[in-house]
Design an enzyme around this catalytic site. Structure first.
Site: not given
Ligand code: PLP
Length: 389
Positions: A71-72, A179, A199, A201, A237, A325
């Site tokens: 997601g990041t 989410q 994302s 996970h 890759t 985080c």
């Molecule tokens: N955006 C939101 C709303 C999230 O909750 C998270 C992860 O906690 C992320 C982005 C980041 O995703 P990733 O952990 O896959 O980098």
């Protein structure tokens, strides 16, 4: 000690069906999808099958999906890529105060390089006012980025209304749906978004894999340069087992999401009621209805959320007091502060996020132990407690 896991918003366990499906992609199907031989082509087929599954989950076309490391990266690519694709013209981005750091810190970095950023406020329940979005538009606005649902308080935003404003203004619309994808029906056309981050996970897939949906025709510059993978939109890759895992997780979500959401909503509401009824000076954070089916976020006055967490952890109960985080530091969550919550109350916020394998017995266990933990901490709390006066 058996553990009770109630931190599904931080990450989910990988679904056993996902584990089973991806294992051969570490061994016999180890090929590089760019290779033309049979072993490479097996890997290519797995990547494209996963792309099809994920596209169907969010109502997209296959070639609108770009796999990322999570997601990041998807958030970074959406924001930085849009600004870079705009070339030399001055750029303005509209976002909100409750976004994930992956959006907010990217905006801060873009700001240092000359992009103007408007960070919109939210109301006491974490909702963005679409009229604020409209008022913030300028001729330089290139992107509106508003998350679908908040990871801490679970509030779901009125995306379709905001999308209509973006479309009318000819501005791109990005949502961080990390989410919601797999938890709620997410359809890129119904939501009216041009860009969407997700994302693996968070939907019972592996960590380190995600995707950015890019609506056909949308100009987004790549972050990574190198090989021509992902149609030159994301070099490197492919993470074949990760991609395969995300694809299988998407199929499971298509199959199970509606039933899971119904079960979790009932458990969530029982959980919330149970806490509010049994512990004085507690409040529900976020919106009572426009809320993720798995999110229970409670403000507990006159006590530190971290202290409650440590006590729960000693009993094998895993929860959170903010986003993963920001826990570990005692700084009040930026999301709670944005809702107007005073810092001392924000530090008493507790997040339980339930999931596929949460049971009613687990909820009952937490409801049994939590009042005693709070009472014990309040009795020794230095924080001004009216019951101790
Ligand atoms: N955006 C939101 C709303 C999230 O909750 C998270 C992860 O906690 C992320 C982005 C980041 O995703 P990733 O952990 O896959 O980098």
């Amino acid at each position: 000690m058996s553990r009770i896991y109630m931190d599904y918003a931080a990450t989910t366990p990988v679904h056993p069906e996902v584990v089973e499906a991806i294992l051969p992609y570490f061994s016999e199907h180890f090929g590089n999808p760019s290779a033309l031989h049979a072993i490479g082509q097996e890997a290519r087929e797995a990547v494209e099958t996963a792309r099809d599954s994920l596209a169907r989950l969010i109502g997209a076309e296959m070639d609108e999906i770009v796999f990322t490391s999570g997601g990041t990266e998807a958030d970074n690519n959406a924001l930085v890529g849009t600004v870079r694709a705009a070339g030399d013209r001055p750029c303005h981005i509209i976002t909100t105060a409750i976004e994930h750091h992956a959006v907010l810190e990217t905006c801060e970095d873009l700001e240092k390089q000359g992009t103007r950023v408007t960070v919109l406020p939210v109301d006491g329940q974490g909702l963005v006012d679409p009229d604020d979005v409209r008022r913030a538009l300028t001729p330089a606005t290139v992107l509106i980025s508003v998350m679908h649902a908040n990871n801490e308080i679970g509030t779901i935003q009125p995306l379709a209304e905001i999308a209509a404003i973006a479309r009318e203004a000819g501005v791109l619309f990005h949502t961080d749906a990390v989410q919601t994808v797999g938890r709620l029906p997410v359809n890129v056309n119904d939501l009216g978004v041009d860009l969407l981050s997700l994302s693996g996970h968070k939907l019972y897939g592996p960590k380190g894999i995600g995707a950015l949906y890019i609506r056909k025709g949308t100009k987004v510059a790549p972050l990574l340069h190198g090989g021509g993978q992902e149609q030159h939109r994301r070099a490197g890759t492919e993470n074949v087992p990760g991609i395969m895992g995300l694809g299988v997780a998407a199929e499971i979500a298509i199959r199970d999401m509606a039933a899971d959401a119904e079960t979790q909503t009932a458990l969530r509401d029982r959980f919330i009621r149970g806490i509010l009824d049994s512990i004085d000076h507690t409040t529900l954070n976020g919106h009572p209805v426009k809320r993720l089916p798995n999110n229970v976020n409670i403000g507990v006055a006159y006590v530190e959320g971290e202290a409650i967490l440590l006590n729960l952890d000693q009993l094998g109960i895993c929860a959170s007091s903010g986003s993963a985080c920001s826990s570990g530091s005692l700084e009040a969550s930026h999301v709670m502060l944005a809702t107007g919550c005073p810092p001392e109350l924000a530090r008493g916020s507790l997040r339980f996020t339930i999931g596929k394998w949460t049971t009613g017995e687990e909820v009952d266990t937490v409801l049994q132990v939590l009042p005693d933990i709070v009472a014990k901490l309040r009795a020794m709390s230095p924080i001004n407690n009216p019951d101790r006066r």
